[in-house]
Write a protein that holds these residues in place. Structure first.
Motif, short mmCIF file in Angstrom:
data_model
loop_
_atom_site.label_atom_id
_atom_site.label_comp_id
_atom_site.label_asym_id
_atom_site.label_seq_id
_atom_site.Cartn_x
_atom_site.Cartn_y
_atom_site.Cartn_z
N ASP A 171 -1.27 -3.86 -1.92
CA ASP A 171 -1.01 -2.43 -1.99
C ASP A 171 -1.37 -1.89 -3.38
O ASP A 171 -0.80 -2.33 -4.38
N TYR A 173 -0.96 1.04 -5.64
CA TYR A 173 -0.22 2.29 -5.85
C TYR A 173 -0.88 3.10 -6.95
O TYR A 173 -1.16 2.59 -8.03
N ASP A 177 -2.37 9.99 -2.73
CA ASP A 177 -1.69 9.29 -1.62
C ASP A 177 -2.66 8.58 -0.69
O ASP A 177 -2.30 8.23 0.43
N GLY A 178 -3.89 8.36 -1.15
CA GLY A 178 -4.83 7.60 -0.34
C GLY A 178 -6.25 7.87 -0.80
O GLY A 178 -6.48 8.49 -1.84
N LEU A 230 -2.14 3.78 -1.83
CA LEU A 230 -1.06 4.71 -1.51
C LEU A 230 -0.42 5.27 -2.77
O LEU A 230 -0.71 4.79 -3.88
N SER A 231 0.44 6.25 -2.59
CA SER A 231 1.01 6.96 -3.74
C SER A 231 2.22 6.24 -4.31
O SER A 231 3.10 5.80 -3.59
N THR A 236 7.14 5.81 0.58
CA THR A 236 6.06 5.28 1.42
C THR A 236 6.62 4.21 2.36
O THR A 236 7.66 3.62 2.10
N SER A 240 1.83 4.40 5.40
CA SER A 240 1.33 5.33 4.38
C SER A 240 -0.04 4.93 3.87
O SER A 240 -0.47 3.78 4.00
N GLY A 241 -0.70 5.90 3.25
CA GLY A 241 -1.92 5.61 2.50
C GLY A 241 -3.15 5.42 3.36
O GLY A 241 -3.21 5.83 4.53
#
Ligand code: ADP
Ligand code: ASP
Ligand code: MG
Length: 418
Positions: A171, A173, A177-178, A230-231, A236, A240-241
Motif C-alpha cells: 500500500d 500512502y 486518494d489514488g 491511496l490517501s 481508508t 480505497s485507492g
C-alpha cells in the motif's frame, strides 16, 4: 503471520503530527493481525533541500557523496516513526538500508536492487516486534557505500520489500486518494481510476507522473505484487485507492487513459555534425558515460556541404532533464576536444516541457496523434519535438503552455467521463 507493506511519502510524514497519523494506520493493520513493514520517505521538502546543498557545494558532484547526503532524510523519519509506534505500545524497530541489508548495485543515485535478505528483519519479528520501519530510497553497494535509487525511490523500496517478503499487499500512502487520469493538481477534471494496468502506469510514470516511481511499477509487474495507491489523510479500507493490476483485470477500456507531463526538460541541438556511420554513437556514448538521461532524439537530414565538413552534415537534437544540461555540455565539449565529434554550435532551449498521452488502446486505434496535434493547435501550442511508441505519444512544447496542453488533451480525449 501475513505481512503487509505500507509506504508513506514525504507529505504523509511532513511533521510529527502526520507521522502520528500514519502510525495510527500502521497500528490498525497490526491489530488486524499483520506483521507490517513500513517504508518511509524523508519529510517533504527535505530531500530537495539536501540536493540543493550538494549542488551549491559542488556543481559536478561526486555521486557517492551525493548519496551519503541525500539518503539521510529517510533515516530521521524511520527513527521517528519507530519511536511514535513505540509510544503507541506497538513494538517497532527502525532499519537503515545497510542494516537490513538492502543490497544494491553501485550505480550511485540510480542504484538497483541486488537482493534483500529477510533474515535480520524476520529475526526481529520472531522476537515479538510487530513493525519494521525501513528507510526508503537507500541501499548499500557491494563496496559498502550508501546508495540511493533515484528520486521517488521509496516507492521502489516498498515494492521490493513486498516481493522479498511475499507481502499480501503493498500500500502506497500519499497525498492524493489514488491514481488519476492526469495530475489532479493540473486540472480539477482529472478522474480517479479504480484500476490501472501495469503497462499504462509504467508509461505514465516514466513520462513524469510522479505518483509512482517507474521502477516500482516494473518490479510490481515482474513479481506480481498487489500494488495500491491511496490517501494517508483519509479513512481508508480494502476498497480505497487505485489498484495497479494486469490489463486483463480491467473492465474500462479507453483509447487514451491518461495524460502525463514532465516540467523540467531541456532541448539540446548540436548544429552541423557530420552525417556518417557512428556519429550517433560518438555523441550518445559520452552523454551516457556522463550520466545524462537522454530521452527524445531527432536527427535531421541535411544535404548541405560545408568546407570544413566534406560529405553531408546533419543536426542532432535530444532532450534531457534540465538539471543535466551542464553535464551534457561538458561531455560534448570534451568529446569535441578529443576529436570524437565536431559541431558548429550547441543550442540549448531549457524552457521546455514534455506532455504525453498514454493508452493501451492506441495499439489498435488509428488517429490518436492527429487528434492530439489538433487539440494542441487549437490552443496555438507549437510542437518542438514528437516521439511515439506503441502506447504513448509525447511532445516537447514551451514550458509556459504545459498546464494548458494537459488540460486541452484531457478534454480532447474525454477523460473526465468514465
Ligand atoms: P509522495 O511524497 O507520497 O511520494 P509524490 O509527490 O511523489 O508523493 O506523488 C504524489 C503526487 O503525484 C500527487 O500529489 C500528484 O500531484 C502527482 N501526480 C502526478 N500525476 C498523477 C496522477 N496521474 N494521479 C495522481 N497523482 C499524480
Ligand atoms: N525522499 C526521496 C525523494 O524525495 C525518495 C522518496 O520520497 O521516494 O525523492
Ligand atoms: Mg513519491
Amino acid at each position: 503471520m501475513p505481512t503487509l507493506v505500507m509506504k508513506f511519502g514525504g507529505t504523509s510524514v511532513a511533521d510529527l503530527s502526520r507521522i502520528k497519523n500514519a502510525a495510527n494506520k500502521v497500528k490498525a493493520e497490526v491489530a488486524r493481525g499483520y506483521d507490517v513493514i513500513v517504508i518511509v520517505s524523508a519529510m517533504s521538502g527535505k530531500t530537495n533541500e539536501l540536493v540543493g546543498w550538494v549542488e551549491q557545494t559542488s556543481p559536478l558532484f561526486d555521486a557517492r557523496e551525493y548519496d551519503a547526503i541525500v539518503s539521510s532524510g529517510e533515516n530521521v523519519t524511520a527513527g521517528l516513526m519507530a519511536l511514535t509506534l513505540q509510544e503507541m505500545d506497538v513494538p517497532a524497530r527502525s532499519w537503515q538500508g545497510w542494516q537490513v541489508p538492502i543490497n544494491t548495485t553501485s550505480a550511485h543515485s540510480a542504484a538497483r536492487f541486488l537482493d534483500i535478505p529477510r533474515t535480520n528483519i524476520e529475526a526481529k519479528f520472531a522476537e515479538g516486534f510487530k513493525v519494521a520501519v525501513v528507510a526508503g530510497f537507500q541501499g548499500v553497494s557491494p563496496e559498502g557505500r550508501i546508495t540511493t535509487l533515484g528520486r521517488g525511490g521509496s516507492d521502489t523500496t516498498a515494492v521490493a520489500f513486498a516481493a522479498a517478503f511475499g507481502a499480501e499487499r503493498c500500500d502506497i500512502y500519499t497525498d492524493v486518494d489514488g491514481i488519476y487520469t492526469t495530475d489532479p493538481r493540473i486540472t480539477s477534471k482529472a478522474r480517479k481510476l479504480d484500476r490501472i494496468a501495469f503497462e499504462e502506469m509504467l508509461e505514465l510514470a516514466s513520462l513524469g507522473a510522479k505518483v509512482l516511481q517507474t521502477r516500482s511499477v516494473e518490479l510490481a509487474m515482474r513479481y506480481k505484487v498487489k500494488l495500491r495507491v491511496l490517501s494517508s489523510f483519509e479513512d481508508t479500507d480494502e476498497t480505497s485507492g487505485t489498484l495497479v493490476c494486469d490489463e486483463d483485470d480491467i473492465m474500462e477500456s479507453k483509447v487514451v487513459s491518461g495524460v502525463a507531463y514532465s516540467r523540467d526538460e531541456a532541448k539540446v541541438t548540436l548544429v552541423t555534425v557530420e552525417d556518417r556511420p557512428g556519429i550517433a554513437a560518438s555523441i550518445f556514448g559520452p552523454l551516457a558515460d556522463a550520466g545524462v538521461n537522454v530521452d527524445m532524439i531527432v536527427q535531421n537530414i541535411s544535404e548541405r556541404d560545408y568546407e570544413d565538413y566534406p560529405g553531408s552534415v546533419t543536426d542532432m537534437t535530444f532532450s534531457c532533464p534540465v538539471n543535466q544540461v551542464a553535464r551534457a555540455k561538458q561531455a560534448m565539449e570534451d568529446a569535441k576536444a578529443k576529436g570524437l565529434i565536431n559541431y558548429e554550435e550547441m543550442v540549448v532551449d531549457d524552457d521546455v516541457a514534455k506532455v504525453s498521452v498514454v493508452g493501451i488502446g492506441m495499439r489498435s486505434h488509428a488517429g490518436v496523434a492527429a487528434k492530439m496535434f489538433k487539440a494542441l493547435s487549437a490552443d496555438n501550442v507549437n510542437i518542438k519535438v514528437i516521439a511515439t511508441s506503441e502506447i504513448k505519444i509525447s511532445v516537447l512544447i514551451d514550458r509556459k503552455y504545459m498546464e494548458l496542453a494537459v488540460q486541452a488533451l484531457h478534454d480532447a480525449f474525454d477523460l473526465e467521463k468514465a
